[in-house]
Design an enzyme around this catalytic site. Structure first.
Site, PDB file in Angstrom:
ATOM      1  N   ARG A   1       0.867  -1.022  -0.224  1.00  0.00           N
ATOM      2  CA  ARG A   1      -0.095   0.006  -0.039  1.00  0.00           C
ATOM      3  C   ARG A   1       0.736   1.145  -0.165  1.00  0.00           C
ATOM      4  NH1 ARG A   1      -1.883   0.958   4.346  1.00  0.00           N
ATOM      5  NH2 ARG A   1      -1.140  -0.963   5.520  1.00  0.00           N
TER       6      ARG A   1
ATOM      7  N   HIS B   1     -10.337  -2.634  11.615  1.00  0.00           N
ATOM      8  CA  HIS B   1      -9.381  -3.194  10.998  1.00  0.00           C
ATOM      9  C   HIS B   1      -9.190  -4.523  11.872  1.00  0.00           C
ATOM     10  CE1 HIS B   1      -4.882  -3.239   9.289  1.00  0.00           C
ATOM     11  NE2 HIS B   1      -5.577  -4.066   8.761  1.00  0.00           N
TER      12      HIS B   1
END
Ligand code: GTP
Ligand code: SPV
Ligand code: MN
Length: 611
Positions: free
Chosen positions: A84, A253
Site C-alpha cells: 500500500r 481493521h
C-alpha cells in the site's frame, strides 16, 4: 461524447443491466478511460478459467504445476509495486477539517480535475472489466454493494476470491435499485497499438483517492492488493468508516475469532492489530491449551453494529484471506497452510520451487535447496537474501479454512465479547493489560503504537501511533473517530459492552529476542481475558490497567524461562516516562478535536504513574 475517433465502438454497446445509474456510470467511465472493450464480469468458474488462462498467456500469472497447490497461480509484481502507498492515499472530503491530520487531503474539485487528466485514455488498448460485488452477506438487511471497474484481469481474479462478485450480485442490485459504491481502478499504463505489454503494468505515479461524501473511490497506477482490490481497504474500511460514523456503527481493521472453553461456552473476540502484526495468525489460531476450541470468522475487517439487545455484533465483510505469506508455516499457522494447499489461490511475490510450487520464509523449517526468488533470480539458502518479498501474499477463499465458524455465514453476525488492541513493540507494552473501563480501553486503542512493517511502502521498524490499527484507514477526522468510538458506550447495553484489552506479542528480552512464543500460545492470553469476563481470573491493578496476577495466566506445559516471562509481562515505570511524553505529543496533534474524555484518561495515567 463523440465516440467516432479513437476508441472502439463496442464501449457504447448497451450495458447488460437494467440499473440505469450503473449503466450510465459505466458508460461515463468508459468514455473517459477509452478501453478497447468493456466486459461485465459474471463471476462464473468458466469465466475465471478463461481470465486466468489469458493472464498466464500474458505472463502475469504462472500456473503452479506442483499438485500440492491445485488450481493455483503465482504473480510477480513490478518491484516498485509491492505494498500500500499511504503517502499517495487521499481523503477528499468537502472540508479539509473532515479529513483530519491523519489523512492526505486535496480539494475535491481540484482532485477531480487531476483525476480527469490521469484517467483520460488510461485504459487504451486494454479491456475494462466491470465487477459488481457485495461486501458482507448478500442476504444482509442492508447489503453493501459496490461496482469496481478495472483494466486488470489480475484484480478481477483476486476480487473473485475476496468478495462475492458477478451476476448474482448484479441481479440483486437491479432488483433493489440499490446504491452501490462506484470504484474505478486503472493500472495507469495504456497500451499503444502494436506495443508489447509487460507482465505487471503499473505507473510510477500512484493515486488512491476517496470521496467520502459521494462514497466513491478512484485508484490509479498500482496493481497491488490494498491499492487495487477496492472492496477491501478503500471500501470496507475508509468509505465504510464514514458510513459507520453517519449510521452509528463501526468499520474496523480487526480479526474475529470464536473461542469455546472446555465447558462448551463460547465467546467471540475481535482484535485490531496494524498491518502485518498478527491478525491472520490469531484468526487461525490453534490453541495449545487443553480443551479449548478456536473457530475463525474473519482475519482483517470487522463491521460491528449494535444488536437488538444492545450487544455489539461483528460481521466479516470479506470472502477470502489476503494474508502475509512469510511466517505462515506448518508449525506457526497450520490452519492457514491447510486452507492454502486446498488450492484455488493466487500468490503474489512469493518464491517458486523447482517443482512448480511456491515457498516463502517460514513456510517450512528448512528452505528448499534451490528456488526462483520473487524477482525471478536463482536462489539458494546461502544467497544472503530473502526468497519471497516480506509483503508477499496468499489470496485464498475463506471457506477453505477447516475451522471456519458456522456463524461466518450469519447475515447479522456474531456477538463480540472482548476487543483486543495490539501492536508490535520491542519495549514498554506488556503481554496483556485489561482496561479499567470502556473509555480507558478507547484510550488504549487511541494510543496504540507499533513498529512499521513491509505492508506499506516506507521505512520499516519505526514506532508510530496507530489508533485502533486504523491510522491508514480512517476515512474522516481521527478526533471524530475517537469520539465515535467513545459514544458506543452510551449506545450499547452496559452489561453487553465488550471488555477491552491491550496486548503485545513482540516484546524483547535482554538478548533482544522476542520473549513470548506467540502464535498458538496466544490462546493462553485469550483464556485469561475470557476468565476475566467470567470473573474467574485474578488480576493485579497497575497504573496502566489490570495485568494477570501471579499464577492466573495458564502456563501449563509452556516452555518459557522465568526471565522471558518477566520480560514479556513487566510494567516498568521507567519505560512509561518516555511513553507518556510520546503519547502527549501524539495527542497534541489532534488539537481541540481530541475528546476531553481521552485527555482525562491521559491525566489519570500520569497521576497513577507519579503516585
Ligand atoms: P495484514 O494482512 O497486513 O493486515 O497482517 P496481519 O495483521 O494479518 O498479520 P499476520 O498474521 O499475517 O502476521 C504478520 C507477521 O507477524 C507474520 O510474519 C507472522 O509470522 C508474524 N506473527 C504473527 N503472530 C505472531 C506472534 O504471535 N508472534 C510472533 N513472534 N510473530 C507473529
Ligand atoms: C494490510 O496492509 O492491512 C493488508 C494488506 O491487509 S492490503 O490489502 O494490501 O491492505
Ligand atoms: Mn490488514
Amino acid at each position: 461524447m463523440d465516440m467516432s475517433e479513437g476508441s472502439d465502438q463496442k464501449v457504447i454497446d448497451a450495458a447488460p443491466t437494467t440499473h440505469a445509474e450503473l449503466a450510465a456510470w459505466v458508460q461515463d467511465v468508459a468514455e473517459l478511460t477509452k478501453p478497447d472493450n468493456v466486459y461485465w464480469v459474471d463471476g462464473t468458474q468458466e469465466e475465471n478459467d478463461r481470465l486466468t488462462a489469458e493472464l498466464v498467456e500474458a505472463g502475469t500469472l504462472k500456473k503452479l504445476t506442483d499438485p500440492s497447490f491445485p488450481n493455483s497461480f503465482a504473480a510477480f509484481s513490478d518491484p516498485k509495486d509491492v505494498a500500500r502507498v499511504e503517502e499517495r492515499t487521499f481523503i477528499c472530503s468537502e472540508n479539509e477539517k473532515d479529513a483530519g491530520f491523519t489523512n492526505n487531503w486535496m480539494d475535491p474539485s481540484k482532485m477531480k480535475e487531476k483525476l480527469n487528466e490521469l484517467f483520460d485514455g488510461a485504459m487504451r488498448g486494454r479491456t475494462m472489466y466491470v465487477i459488481p460485488f457485495v461486501m458482507g452477506p448478500l442476504d444482509a438487511e442492508h447489503p453493501q454493494y459496490g461496482v469496481e471497474v478495472t483494466d486488470s484481469a489480475y484484480v478481477v481474479a483476486s476480487m473473485r476470491i475476496m468478495a462475492l462478485i458477478g451476476n448474482k450480485v448484479l441481479r440483486k442490485i437491479e432488483a433493489e435499485n440499490a446504491f452501490f459504491v462506484p470504484a474505478v481502478h486503472t493500472v495507469g499504463s495504456p497500451l499503444e497499438p502494436g506495443a508489447e505489454d509487460v507482465a505487471w503494468p503499473c505507473n510510477e505515479d500512484k493515486w488512491i483517492v476517496h470521496f467520502p461524501e459521494e462514497r466513491s473511490i478512484w485508484s490509479y497506477g498500482s496493481g497491488y492488493g490494498g491499492n487495487a482490490l477496492l472492496g477491501k481497504k478503500c471500501y470496507a474500511l475508509r468509505i465504510a468508516s464514514v458510513m459507520a460514523r453517519d449510521e452509528g456503527w463501526l468499520a474496523e481493521h480487526m480479526l474475529i475469532l470464536k473461542l469455546t472453553n472446555p465447558e462448551g461456552k463460547s465467546y467471540n473476540v475481535a482484535a485490531a492489530f496494524p498491518s502485518a502484526c498478527g491478525k491472520t495468525n490469531l484468526a487461525l489460531l490453534e490453541p495449545t491449551i487443553e480443551g479449548w476450541k478456536a473457530e475463525t470468522l474473519g482475519d482483517d475487517i470487522n463491521w460491528m453494529r449494535i444488536g437488538k439487545e444492545g450487544e455489539l455484533r461483528g460481521v466479516n465483510p470479506e470472502y477470502g484471506l489476503f494474508g502475509v505469506a512469510p511466517g505462515t508455516g506448518w508449525s506457526t499457522n497450520p490452519n492457514a497452510m491447510r486452507a492454502i494447499v486446498k488450492g484455488n489461490s493466487i500468490f503474489t511475490n512469493v518464491a517458486l520451487t523447482d517443482e512448480g510450487g511456491v515457498w516463502w520464509e517460514g513456510m517450512t523449517d528448512e528452505a528448499p535447496a534451490h528456488l526462483t526468488d520473487w524477482l525471478g533470480e536463482s536462489w539458494t539458502p546461502d544467497s544472503g537474501r530473502k526468497a519471497a518479498h516480506p509483503n508477499s501474499r496468499f489470496c485464498t477463499p475463506i471457506d477453505q479454512v477447516d475451522m471456519l465458524a458456522k456463524e461466518y455465514y450469519s447475515p447479522d453476525g456474531i456477538e463480540i465479547h472482548a476487543i483486543f488492541f495490539g501492536g508490535r513493540r520491542k519495549t514498554t507494552i506488556p503481554l496483556v493489560t485489561q482496561s479499567r473501563s470502556w473509555t480507558n480501553g478507547i484510550f488504549m486503542g487511541s494510543t496504540l503504537s507499533s513498529e512499521t512493517t513491509a505492508a506499506a511502502s516506507g521505512a520499516v521498524g519505526v514506532v508510530r501511533r496507530d489508533p485502533m490499527a486504523m491510522l491508514p484507514f480512517i476515512g474522516y477526522n481521527a478526533g471524530d473517530y475517537l469520539k465515535h468510538w467513545d459514544s458506543i458506550e452510551s449506545k450499547a447495553s452496559p452489561e453487553r459492552l465488550p471488555k477491552i484489552f491491550l496486548v503485545n506479542w513482540f516484546r524483547r528480552n535482554a538478548e533482544g529476542a522476542i520473549a513470548w512464543p506467540g502464535f498458538g500460545e496466544n490462546s493462553r492470553v485469550l483464556k485469561w481475558a475470557i476468565e476475566r469476563i467470567e470473573g474467574k481470573a485474578e488480576a493485579v491493578e497497575t497504573p496502566i490497567g489490570f495485568v494477570p496476577a501471579e499464577g492466573s495466566l495458564d502456563l501449563t506445559g509452556l516452555d518459557v524461562s522465568p526471565a522471558d516471562m518477566e520480560a514479556a509481562t513487566a510494567v516498568n515505570p521507567e519505560e512509561w516516562i518516555p511513553e507518556l511524553a510520546s503519547i502527549e505529543q501524539w495527542y497534541a496533534k489532534f488539537g481541540d478535536a481530541l475528546p476531553a474524555s481521552l485527555r482525562a484518561e491521559l491525566d489519570g495515567l500520569k497521576e497513577r504513574l507519579d503516585a
